[in-house]
Design a protein around this motif. Structure first.
Motif, PDB file in Angstrom:
ATOM      1  N   VAL A  71       0.834  -1.206   0.000  1.00 19.51           N
ATOM      2  CA  VAL A  71       0.000   0.000   0.000  1.00 19.51           C
ATOM      3  C   VAL A  71       0.866   1.253   0.000  1.00 19.51           C
ATOM      4  O   VAL A  71       0.590   2.231  -0.708  1.00 19.51           O
ATOM      5  N   ASP A  72       1.950   1.242   0.791  1.00 15.01           N
ATOM      6  CA  ASP A  72       2.808   2.430   0.885  1.00 15.01           C
ATOM      7  C   ASP A  72       3.510   2.750  -0.429  1.00 15.01           C
ATOM      8  O   ASP A  72       3.827   3.923  -0.690  1.00 15.01           O
TER       9      ASP A  72
ATOM     10  N   ARG B  81      -4.060   4.835  -3.125  1.00 17.93           N
ATOM     11  CA  ARG B  81      -3.928   4.448  -1.721  1.00 17.93           C
ATOM     12  C   ARG B  81      -5.256   4.506  -0.985  1.00 17.93           C
ATOM     13  O   ARG B  81      -5.506   3.712  -0.068  1.00 17.93           O
TER      14      ARG B  81
END
Length: 465
Positions: A441-442, A449
């Motif tokens: 996700v980062d 996101r």
């Protein structure tokens, strides 16, 4: 068209979700605006009439003496002001002289002035004129307030809570349907209360009638909020929490409604039309194109061999949270063409959400038997999630590990795989999958996101626990 829109408006009271779906397919923004004008005029007419009657009653109430029956000032003065002396009397006539009777005093405007409020002989003002003026201005204010304040703020708030794209894209694509549903919802929520408001002045409630009018207005606002929750779920497929947050935040924009008075200037309207007509054209074109596409699909279903039309209609119903209609369309597509893997895939997902795991696996097996990498191999993630929820942990681990090998950066797949390993007692392997989920996700682009943030939160909770 007029009869169809009127039928959709009445359908809001019976089945609001189906009514809003029909508004998306054949509703009219102009008809919705006309409904708002009519309903607002009725409600404001009742409120204004009640206010005039309350003011009239207050003006006719006699002044009561203070408690104890004593005046707060001496008889000879009025609060420090000398008491006016009586008018002088004419001297007595001498004996033997007979006075002619005094001529009657000519009538003056002051003598003929009526005592009722809002009515004077010099400047007569009809209460009906005041009621009509208030109804007209409030009706136009309601339309502009909903179109220029409420609906745009609601759409902006929804882009924060739901992955529907940027505000600019969503505005051109979805503002027309949202505005039409907003008009219909506002009119449907307030029409019964507007009729009740029109009857309140005839009940003789006096000042209590104003409190009743305020209560009716508040109840209408709550009903409008409830219908808007259903409308947001139908138009955007929004979650219940997101829809509730939007209907709480959007009415704040109506506090700026008094500043819309500048629209009374024809010069302002001309320049707004000149600079915004392109955007307005995009909005109306997008709404019309969406309705035309739905009509084209409906016409295509007349072909008994066209399974794709039923599948596309099923996707439309699925997005609008019309589960029964979507299932019917997908099932019809499979009946026409058993090899329609997209319809099998959607039926499997719906069966998993309804906890019909046997049916879900059956549909997914139909998919993988024809296309092992369907939907970018996401069918294996769905198979693994179905096995995981049904308690078949080994089958879940097998299917999810196969999916993660093909899609090693999908946050949902990594989280599901970690949950399967954790349930099987592999704590180290599960922790590695959870960390990989957070990292995936980062490292995603910023615009994505928000769509996958929930998987990151769930993975962090697993790591913390």
């Amino acid at each position: 068209m007029l009869i169809d829109n009127l039928g959709l408006f009445l359908e809001v009271y019976r089945r609001p979700r189906r009514a809003f779906s029909g508004i998306l397919d054949q509703g009219s923004i102009v008809f919705g605006a006309a409904l708002v004008v009519i309903v607002s005029a009725i409600m404001v007419a009742g409120t204004t009439a009640q206010s005039l009657m309350a003011a009239r009653l207050m003006s006719q109430q006699p002044v009561r003496p203070p408690a104890g029956g004593r005046l707060p000032f001496p008889l000879g003065t009025m609060g420090g002001i000398p008491r006016p002396s009586p008018p002088p009397t004419a001297p007595a006539a001498p004996p033997g002289v007979v006075r002619s009777p005094a001529a009657p005093r000519a009538d003056t405007d002051e003598d003929d002035a009526p005592t009722r409020p809002f009515e004077t002989s010099r400047n007569p003002t009809s209460p009906y004129g005041l009621v009509g003026l208030a109804s007209l201005t409030s009706s136009l204010g309601s339309v502009f307030g909903l179109a220029l304040l409420y609906a745009p703020v609601a759409l902006l708030a929804l882009t924060v809570f739901e992955p529907i794209g940027s505000f600019g894209v969503a505005f051109r694509r979805d503002f027309g349907p949202l505005l039409a549903c907003t008009f219909f919802a506002w009119a449907a929520a307030r029409l019964p209360l507007a009729l009740a408001s029109l009857a309140v002045p005839f009940l003789g409630l006096g000042l209590r009638g104003l409190a009743v009018q305020i209560a009716l207005w508040a109840v209408g606002g709550l009903a409008f909020a409830g219908l808007m929750v259903v409308a947001l779920e139908t138009i955007f497929g929004a979650r219940l929490g997101s829809a509730l947050a939007v209907v709480v935040l959007a009415p704040v924009a109506l506090l700026l409604q008094p500043f819309l008075a500048f629209l009374a200037s024809p010069f302002v309207l001309f320049f707004l039309w000149r600079y915004l007509r392109g955007d307005l054209g995009d909005i109306t074109w997008s709404f019309s194109a969406r309705q035309s596409f739905k009509r084209h699909l409906q016409a295509s279903t007349l072909n008994p061999r066209d399974a794709s039309a039923h599948y596309e209609l099923g996707l439309i119903h699925q997005r609008r949270r019309q589960t029964a209609e979507a299932r019917e369309r997908f099932s019809r597509a499979v009946e026409i063409d058993p090899g329609e893997v997209d319809a099998h895939y959607q039926l499997g997902r719906m069966a998993r959400e309804e906890k019909r795991y046997v049916d879900a696996i059956r549909h997914f097996e139909e998919v993988v038997s024809r296309d092992d990498a369907h939907a970018r191999s996401e069918v294996w993630r769905e198979i693994g999630a179905t096995y995981l929820e049904s308690g078949s942990l080994e089958h879940a681990r097998w299917a999810l590990s196969r999916y993660v090998e093909r899609r090693p950066h999908d946050p949902e797949g990594l989280l599901r795989h970690g949950e399967a390993l954790q349930a099987l007692g592999d704590a180290a392997g599960a922790a590695a999958q959870f960390r990989a989920c957070v990292e995936a996700v980062d490292t995603m682009p910023a615009y994505r996101r928000g769509e996958v943030a929930r998987w990151k939160r769930a993975a962090r909770q697993k790591l913390a626990g």
